[in-house]
Design an enzyme around this catalytic site. Structure first.
Site, short mmCIF file in Angstrom:
data_model
loop_
_atom_site.label_atom_id
_atom_site.label_comp_id
_atom_site.label_asym_id
_atom_site.label_seq_id
_atom_site.Cartn_x
_atom_site.Cartn_y
_atom_site.Cartn_z
CE1 TYR A 254 -23.53 55.13 -7.89
CE2 TYR A 254 -23.09 56.92 -6.34
CZ TYR A 254 -22.66 55.80 -7.03
OH TYR A 254 -21.39 55.32 -6.84
CE LYS B 100 -23.40 51.72 -5.51
NZ LYS B 100 -22.33 50.81 -6.01
#
Length: 326
Positions: A207, A211
């Site tokens: 994750y 990002k």
């Protein structure tokens, strides 16, 4: 560690009040915007602000029923709006469908003022894959938004060329505090054998690096398309009470409950990134932190990756992964 704590503190606790809100947003009559994931969470809050200012908004996502419910609610709660709300079917986790979604929008509209790459997925069940077999977080948060943006950039460039207000036509990319706290040491890691973005990290690291990917794509878009008038920015919306946490562990949810803020605050961060006059062609590629401030990345690994050309490398990987669907 000190820098990481500083970023956590400044982007989670000591946050000044938003300085660009619905009170500052000009009338949006005639403007056309796309908000991916615009029927829940931060996206819905942003869509609400835009619709109240008479914008045409395409709510893009997979769930037509959620979009229908959101549109009904917004039309009921803002009966005086002269704006328009439309659903655009979009599955960022299936690259084979994205061209069709973009073409549907292009058939219906002759301008695009702001593209909000808001939708994403965080910490799905371990081993989750996209339709093409990529790590689900990388596919949904990086490859899918890149491909969708690719198809829409010519219209963004056309709209920018015709716009009176230079710098008003934008693409914005949803990053996260995970850029500072969860990304792997290199910020974004590439597989030595395949050259692609690594997909065998922990859920949190996957994750975090997805990002970071959004930050890199924000900067690379500015570099490649800034000359045509399109402005690009990435943003950390803040720690929010959002559906994004639906796959989180109970421990993560408990920590999040203590530290999170209403989604409206994240919408103000997005609003600043997409519509504030503080963002101009001169600071194209900038990074926005809660609740709408120009900021910088603190994570040294991410900064090292930016300086060493990870943005260009990621762009090339996106072209390679998405090539047969372009």
């Amino acid at each position: 560690m000190g820098a990481t704590f500083s970023a956590f503190r400044d982007q989670s606790f000591r946050i000044p009040a938003p300085r660009f809100t619905e009170k500052d947003l000009p009338d949006q009559t005639g403007k056309v915007h796309i908000v991916t994931g615009g029927y829940t969470g931060i996206g819905l809050s942003l869509t609400t602000i835009l619709y109240a200012k008479n914008a045409t908004i395409y709510i893009a996502g997979r769930d037509a029923q959620k979009a229908k419910n959101a549109i009904h609610t917004l039309q009921t709660s803002h009966p005086n709006s002269t704006g328009c709300l439309k659903f655009l079917s979009l599955d960022l986790a299936d690259l084979s469908t994205i061209k069709g979604s973009a073409e549907e929008f292009l058939r219906r509209e002759s301008r695009l003022d702001v593209l909000v790459n808001n939708a994403g997925v965080m910490a799905p069940p371990i081993g989750s894959k996209s339709a093409q077999g990529h790590d689900l977080q990388t596919a949904t948060n990086v490859y899918g938004p890149w491909l969708f943006t690719y198809f829409l950039l010519p219209l963004l460039e056309k709209t920018a060329k015709e716009a009176e207000n230079k710098g008003a036509v934008r693409v914005i990319w949803a990053a996260s505090l995970a850029v500072e706290l969860a990304a792997p040491p290199g910020g974004l890691e590439f597989d030595d054998q395949t050259g692609l973005v690594k997909g065998d990290l922990t859920n949190e690291a996957l994750y975090g690096q997805s990002k970071v990917g959004n930050v890199l794509l924000g900067k690379e878009t500015a570099k490649r398309f800034g000359g045509s008038g399109v402005v690009s920015a990435s943003f950390n919306p803040g720690n929010l009470e959002s559906e994004l946490n639906r796959h989180a562990t109970w421990t993560m949810k408990l920590i999040g409950w203590v530290l999170t803020y209403p989604v409206l605050m994240g919408a103000y961060t997005e609003l600043f990134a997409g519509w504030s006059p503080e963002i101009t062609p001169e600071n194209n590629g900038c990074y926005v932190i809660p609740w709408g401030r120009l900021g910088g990345i603190v994570n040294p690994g991410v900064n090292k990756g930016i300086e060493s050309g990870h943005g260009e490398k990621l762009w090339n990987v996106c072209e390679r992964v998405c090539g047969e669907y372009m």
